[in-house]
Structure formats: structure tokens, C-alpha cells
Enzyme design. Structure first.
Site, PDB file in Angstrom:
ATOM      1  N   GLU A   1      13.417  21.293  19.621  1.00 54.97           N
ATOM      2  CA  GLU A   1      14.021  20.576  18.713  1.00 54.97           C
ATOM      3  C   GLU A   1      14.067  20.608  17.957  1.00 54.97           C
ATOM      4  O   GLU A   1      13.229  19.975  16.456  1.00 54.97           O
ATOM      5  CB  GLU A   1      12.626  19.808  19.514  1.00 54.97           C
ATOM      6  CG  GLU A   1      12.393  18.099  19.055  1.00 54.97           C
ATOM      7  CD  GLU A   1      11.519  17.331  18.957  1.00 54.97           C
ATOM      8  OE1 GLU A   1      11.586  16.294  18.330  1.00 54.97           O
ATOM      9  OE2 GLU A   1      10.605  17.799  19.243  1.00 54.97           O
TER      10      GLU A   1
ATOM     11  N   ASP B   1       7.326  19.051  18.849  1.00 54.61           N
ATOM     12  CA  ASP B   1       6.849  18.029  18.450  1.00 54.61           C
ATOM     13  C   ASP B   1       5.645  18.173  19.444  1.00 54.61           C
ATOM     14  O   ASP B   1       5.513  17.622  20.963  1.00 54.61           O
ATOM     15  CB  ASP B   1       6.923  17.120  17.416  1.00 54.61           C
ATOM     16  CG  ASP B   1       7.663  17.404  16.775  1.00 54.61           C
ATOM     17  OD1 ASP B   1       8.250  18.647  16.178  1.00 54.61           O
ATOM     18  OD2 ASP B   1       8.639  16.677  16.200  1.00 54.61           O
TER      19      ASP B   1
ATOM     20  N   ASP C   1       4.081  15.748  19.201  1.00 55.68           N
ATOM     21  CA  ASP C   1       3.683  14.233  19.527  1.00 55.68           C
ATOM     22  C   ASP C   1       4.154  13.149  20.636  1.00 55.68           C
ATOM     23  O   ASP C   1       4.998  13.790  21.070  1.00 55.68           O
ATOM     24  CB  ASP C   1       4.341  12.991  18.077  1.00 55.68           C
ATOM     25  CG  ASP C   1       5.639  13.162  18.028  1.00 55.68           C
ATOM     26  OD1 ASP C   1       6.179  14.091  19.074  1.00 55.68           O
ATOM     27  OD2 ASP C   1       5.609  12.655  17.058  1.00 55.68           O
TER      28      ASP C   1
ATOM     29  N   ASP D   1       6.859  12.083  20.877  1.00 56.81           N
ATOM     30  CA  ASP D   1       8.320  11.659  20.930  1.00 56.81           C
ATOM     31  C   ASP D   1       8.814  12.730  21.310  1.00 56.81           C
ATOM     32  O   ASP D   1       9.648  13.508  22.342  1.00 56.81           O
ATOM     33  CB  ASP D   1       9.153  12.144  19.740  1.00 56.81           C
ATOM     34  CG  ASP D   1      10.623  10.398  19.969  1.00 56.81           C
ATOM     35  OD1 ASP D   1      10.251   9.500  20.374  1.00 56.81           O
ATOM     36  OD2 ASP D   1      10.687  10.913  18.442  1.00 56.81           O
TER      37      ASP D   1
END
Length: 635
Positions: free
Chosen positions: A425, A498, A500, A502
Site C-alpha cells: 500500500e 498498514d 490499522d 485503513d
């Protein structure tokens, strides 16, 4: 250091149930959640075998309040309790403590059975912290207890007379064998409801003491009712009203039902003696072959072949939803988990059953048959257009280095064994990954922002998307029906986002693409998800990594009272130094990878459709039903 001598005394002999405890994966497929639930299926299958052979009409399964103990009870004949002349033990103890002991090897006892290996009950006993068997026979009741496969009590005849007969098995999995011993209630419920569909007239009751619920399943129409449920859950609209159904009672006994729908995929669920065969086998091969030949014969007989269009077997089966259930006396399963049927004689038996019956049905229902043929021709035309479009994309990624995406940092060993590509990403994270990777075996392909939601996009839009074009070109194996894994340039495809929310969203978008447009990659076990840390925790001179908040709290609790911890939360992979990213996420010796696998095709399809599809009401329901479970929202 290895021993320099190798003698007869070095040969280890495992006796009794020791092999099961030593290598449980050989018997139940692993010690994860699938293996844990397999214990229940083994016991339930024994009760189902009694029902299949006309000796039982009711099966009751209870998940007790601790969530880890299960009771399976039936009103069958009850396991014999008299002394076995060979083992010098009671038949009950023999069945529960001796591998390959059971009543299903003798054809006179069972015409058909799911558990022909004779290891099911004994394996469950071996892998249980505690197991108690209660048998009702001849007006009396008997009890015997076990722990880790060993008897902890003698066979006891309980006081008082009882009515009826049957067997009740209560067991608790051994936590020293299984990392998690909490059963999933929804998984149990689904399996039991399916059993009631496959065995018409058998009453199956599920009692969940953890949720204080009780459900009874009884389906007189059997697999026809099951087909209706599958169609409803898949939101698949049939193109003809009544399903095509076959019920053949003589050996081998078969039940098959199917309907063509407006969906663009094929969905067949198959079973042998009530056991789900997720990997198919010879019965599915016979089903597909017979179906294809019947439709082709109808097309040829009525001169319906369209000009300029080649109809493939995939076109004929596109949109088909079917249930295949057969019962045979000597099933040859692939492995103890019985995931695939290997009997070669079953293929022609199923094919020769469905082909003439299907042809007759189509000729007797010409308007229905013609609508099916029209749907097949439309599928053939659409597939041809799709193949042309996907081939255009595939040619861009034919494997030639000059045609690869400019932002791909390839590895030296691409196209060779042990190579892998990380789909990362963002350019920032891609930069850290490029610096931290092993250039010999690891390729890096950074993506810009959130990729296209392919669940809600047309095929044309999917194929025009630049990020997807880059992925397909880098992988080199094509997309859609033209995919060829022989041309895949890497051993493993790893999604790296990531840690998290997102990042989880981006991973979900990528999984949706691979599930819908490159499912062969998942089926071959080539798709993985990396598990980078979200937190770095420094305590004194030691450093710990936590993937999420619960892991962070666990580390802090374990080291409570030591030096004040310094906690760093990574906002993204781009914040990590290349060496840190290598140590935590890229290094094969220290990283954690999750292989993408599909245990339940139906449930996977439903979840992706609900969470990623156009219908927002499904997502709204999902959020509202689980709102109370959300302790915090990561924003």
C-alpha cells in the site's frame, strides 16, 4: 548433534492412541478451528450412519455453557457393550480406544456409512481432555469415562431400567492439543442443518446452552429444500421455476437437484454418505460430465448451435446452483478428513444416471429448456468478450521484463522457486519495503491509494483500472477464465498493508479482487496476507512488537512492574525503517504470514456480497447488529 549409530533400539513404536496424540494433523487435518470442529463431525457422523441405515430417527447435539464441551446423542441401537473376543475388552471400550475398530467394516451392519476408517470415535477420545460414553441397550444403561484416550472408569451398568436405545457421547477437547478449544456455535448449527437436508425425515436438534437457544431441523423435501435455502442466501434468481431433481434409490443411492440462475458463477455442493466433500471428487466429475453431455445432446438434436460461438462446458454450467448427494457402501476418501471422493466407479455411475434423465426432462419441458439454452449462449458470448479483454491485459504482463510495470521492483529469482511478490500500500511503504527486502527472492509492487472495489464494478471497468493492470502484468498468469498458474512469476503473492483500519480496508479490497477474478490463486494456496506490527514496545533494553491493541495489552500485563514502557504506534509502514520492516514483516524466519483459504464457499460469497456489494442495506444491518461489540473505532 546427530547420533552416529542407527540401530533397532532407535525405532519408536507408538501404541494404542499414542499416534493420534503425537500427530493429530494426520487424523483430523490440523489442530486449528477446522480440526477442532472435526471432532464433533466424527461423532455426529456415527449417529447419522445409524439414521441412514434405518436404526435412528433423532439426533441431538448440545453445546454446553462453557462453550468447550459437546454432547451428541441419538436413538439408534447403541454401541454394543458385551466383551469382544479379540481385544478382551467390552465393545464400547474397543471402539473408543482402538484405531480401526468399528461396526462398519462388516457389510451386514451398515449398507452405507460416512465413517468407514474406524478411527473417528477413538480419535475424538484420544484428543479429548475428558470423554464420557453412555449407552442404552436392552432396557439397561451403561457408562464409561475416559481421559486423553485412556479409561478412567470401568464399564458400569447404571441402576434402573430405561426405555429405548441409543448412544450419548460427551467430550471436552484437550487444551494441550488445541490452541483454542472454544467451539463456534454458528459453525455447528450450519453443519447440523445441512445434515437434516441430506437425510429426509431425520429430526436433528441443536441446543446451545451458551446462548440459551434450541432449534429443531426436519426437512421432508430434503435437498430440494436445501437448494431453496442456498439460492436465497446467494441471492441468486433462478431463470426457471421448478428445479431439476433426481432421486435414485438403488445402489448407489443418489439425490441431485439443480437450477440455472442469473448469477455468473457455478456453485455445486456435494456430499458422500452425508459427509461434505469440499474438494469434490469422482461424484462431482460424473455430475458435471453427465450434465454437459445432456445439454450438448439437446442442443445438437434441436439444431440450436449458434453461429460463430463456441459453447464450452463452463458456459453450460455458468449460473448453475446444484446439490449432489450420493450414498455408497465402500467410499474411498482422500485422507481422514474425507474432503474428496476417489472411487473411480462412481463417475460413470453418476454420469449414466443424470445424462438420460436430464435429456428427458429438457425434452418434456421445452420452454424451460430453451430458456436455459438461451442463457448458455449468452454466457458463451459474454465469456468470449471477457476472454478477449483479459487476454489484452495478460499480454501486457506476458513475463517479458520490458512489459512489466515501471514501479515494480522485481527480484532476481522471479519465475523460479521460493520467489515472492509483496503488493504494498502506497509509495512510501513501497520505498521502505524495497530497501529492506531480500533482492534475490522478494519483489515489491507499490499501489497508489485504495484500489478499485471490484465487487461493485463492471468487468470493463476492472480491466481498465491502472492498479489492477499493473498487478496482473506483474503476476503474468492472466485473469478470469484465461488464468494459467503455470505462468505465475512468483511462488507466493503477499498482500502488505498498514496494520490499522485503513490498511485492513485496502486488504479487503484486494481480497475481493482476487476472490472474484483470480480465485485459482487462492485455491492453489498461493495468496497470503502479511501481518505487520501496529505497536513497538520498548521495556528496558528489550523490544516487543504487537499486531493490535489486545496483543499490546498482553505484553504490558506480562511485564507489569518493570521499567516504564515506551510505546510507539506506527501510522503506516512508511514510518518503519527498512531494517525494522525486514525484521518484523519481510524476513521469512521471523515474520507472520496468513494463508488465504476458503473453508465455506457459500459463507465467503455471502460476506463479500454483503460487505462490498452495491446493496448498502446489508452493510447497515451488519453495522447495527455488531455496534455493541465495537469497543473503539480506529480513525
Amino acid at each position: 548433534m546427530a547420533k552416529s549409530t542407527y540401530s533397532a533400539d532407535d525405532i519408536t513404536v507408538l501404541e494404542g492412541l499414542e499416534p493420534v496424540r503425537k500427530r493429530p494433523g494426520m487424523y483430523i487435518g490440523g489442530v486449528g478451528m477446522q480440526g477442532l470442529h472435526h471432532l464433533i463431525w466424527e461423532v455426529v457422523d456415527n449417529s447419522v450412519d445409524e439414521a441412514m441405515n434405518g436404526h435412528a430417527t433423532e439426533i441431538t447435539v448440545t453445546l454446553h455453557g462453557d462453550g468447550r464441551t459437546v454432547t451428541v446423542s441419538d436413538n439408534g441401537r447403541g454401541i454394543p457393550v458385551d466383551r469382544n473376543t479379540k481385544t478382551k475388552k467390552s465393545a464400547l471400550e474397543t471402539v473408543l480406544t482402538v484405531l480401526h475398530a468399528g461396526g462398519k467394516f462388516d457389510e451386514g451392519n451398515y449398507k452405507t456409512a460416512g465413517g468407514l476408517h474406524g478411527v473417528g470415535a477413538s480419535v475424538v477420545n484420544a484428543l479429548s481432555k475428558e470423554l464420557v460414553a453412555v449407552v442404552r441397550r436392552d432396557g439397561a444403561q451403561y457408562r464409561m469415562a475416559f481421559a486423553k484416550g485412556q479409561p478412567t472408569s470401568a464399564l458400569q451398568k447404571l441402576k434402573g431400567a430405561v426405555r429405548g436405545s441409543g448412544t450419548t457421547i460427551t467430550f471436552t477437547p484437550d487444551p494441550t492439543i488445541f490452541p483454542k478449544t472454544d467451539f463456534d456455535s454458528a459453525t455447528i448449527r450450519t453443519r447440523l442443518e445441512t445434515a437434516s437436508f441430506l437425510h429426509r425425515g431425520v429430526k436433528v436438534t441443536y441446543i446451545d446452552d451458551t446462548a440459551k437457544t434450541k432449534e429443531t431441523f426436519l426437512h421432508e423435501q430434503g435437498i430440494v429444500d436445501y437448494l431453496g435455502k442456498v439460492l436465497k442466501e446467494r441471492k441468486a434468481r433462478p431463470i426457471h421455476e421448478a428445479p431439476f431433481t433426481i432421486r435414485k434409490q438403488d445402489d448407489p443411492r443418489m439425490e441431485m437437484t439443480m437450477q440455472w440462475t442469473e448469477s455468473t458463477d457455478e456453485h455445486v455442493r456435494s456430499y458422500v454418505n452425508g459427509i461434505p466433500t469440499g474438494s469434490g471428487g469422482t461424484h462431482e466429475n460424473g455430475f458435471r460430465s453427465g450434465l454437459t453431455k445432456a445439454v450438448r445432446n439437446y442442443i445438437d438434436t434441436h439444431s440450436l448451435t449458434p453461429r460463430g460461438v463456441k459453447i464450452s462446458a463452463e458456459d453450460i454450467r455458468e449460473g448453475l446452483v446444484g446439490i449432489v448427494s450420493i450414498f455408497i457402501s465402500e467410499p474411498q476418501f482422500q485422507g481422514q478428513t474425507k474432503d474428496r471422493l476417489n472411487n473411480p466407479e462412481v463417475t460413470p455411475a453418476v454420469e449414466n444416471t443424470i445424462r438420460p434423465a436430464m435429456e428427458q426432462w429438457m425434452n418434456d419441458n421445452r420452454s424451460v429448456a430453451d430458456s436455459i439454452i438461451a442463457r448458455i449462449i449468452a454466457a458463451a458470448r459474454a465469456r468470449a468478450a471477457s476472454r478477449a479483454a483479459s487476454d489484452a491485459v495478460s499480454r501486457k504482463g506476458s513475463g517479458k521484463r520490458t512489459m512489466l510495470p515501471g514501479k515494480l521492483s522485481d527480484c532476481i529469482a522471479s519465475g523460479k522457486g521460493n520467489s515472492e511478490i509483496f503488493i504494498v500500500e502506497g509509495d512510501s511503504a513501497g520505498g521502505s519495503a524495497k530497501q529492506g527486502r531480500d533482492r534475490n527472492t522478494q519483489a515489491i509492487l507499490p499501489l497508489r491509494g485504495k484500489v478499485l472495489n471490484t465487487e461493485s464494478a463492471t468487468l470493463k471497468k476492472v480491466l481498465e483500472n491502472k492498479e489492477i493492470q499493473d498487478m496482473v502484468a506483474a503476476l503474468g498468469c492472466g485473469i478470469g477464465p484465461s488464468i494459467d498458474l503455470a505462468n505465475l512469476r512468483y511462488d507466493r503473492v503477499i498482500l502488505l498493508a498498514d496494520a490499522d483500519s485503513d490498511g485492513h480496508h485496502i486488504t479487503t479490497l484486494l481480497l475481493t479482487f482476487f476472490y472474484r477474478h483470480m480465485p485459482a490463486l487462492i485455491a492453489a494456496g498461493r495468496l497470503y496476507i502479511a501481518d505487520p506490527p501496529l505497536y513497538r514496545i520498548d521495556i528496558g533494553k528489550e523490544t516487543y512488537w504487537a499486531a493490535d491493541e489486545p496483543a499490546r495489552e498482553q505484553i504490558l500485563a506480562k511485564h507489569k512492574g518493570r521499567a516504564n514502557p515506551e510505546i510507539t504506534r506506527f501510522k503506516g509502514l512508511g514510518e518503519m525503517m527498512p531494517k525494522v520492516l525486514w525484521d518484523t514483516t519481510l524476513n521469512p524466519k521471523t515474520r507472520r504470514l496468513m494463508k488465504v483459504e476458503i473453508d465455506d464457499q457459500l459463507e465467503t460469497d455471502r460476506v463479500i456480497s454483503d460487505l462490498m456489494g452495491r446493496d448498502a442495506s446489508a452493510r447497515f444491518r451488519f453495522i447495527m447488529e455488531r455496534a455493541e461489540d465495537a469497543e473503539a473505532i480506529d480513525v
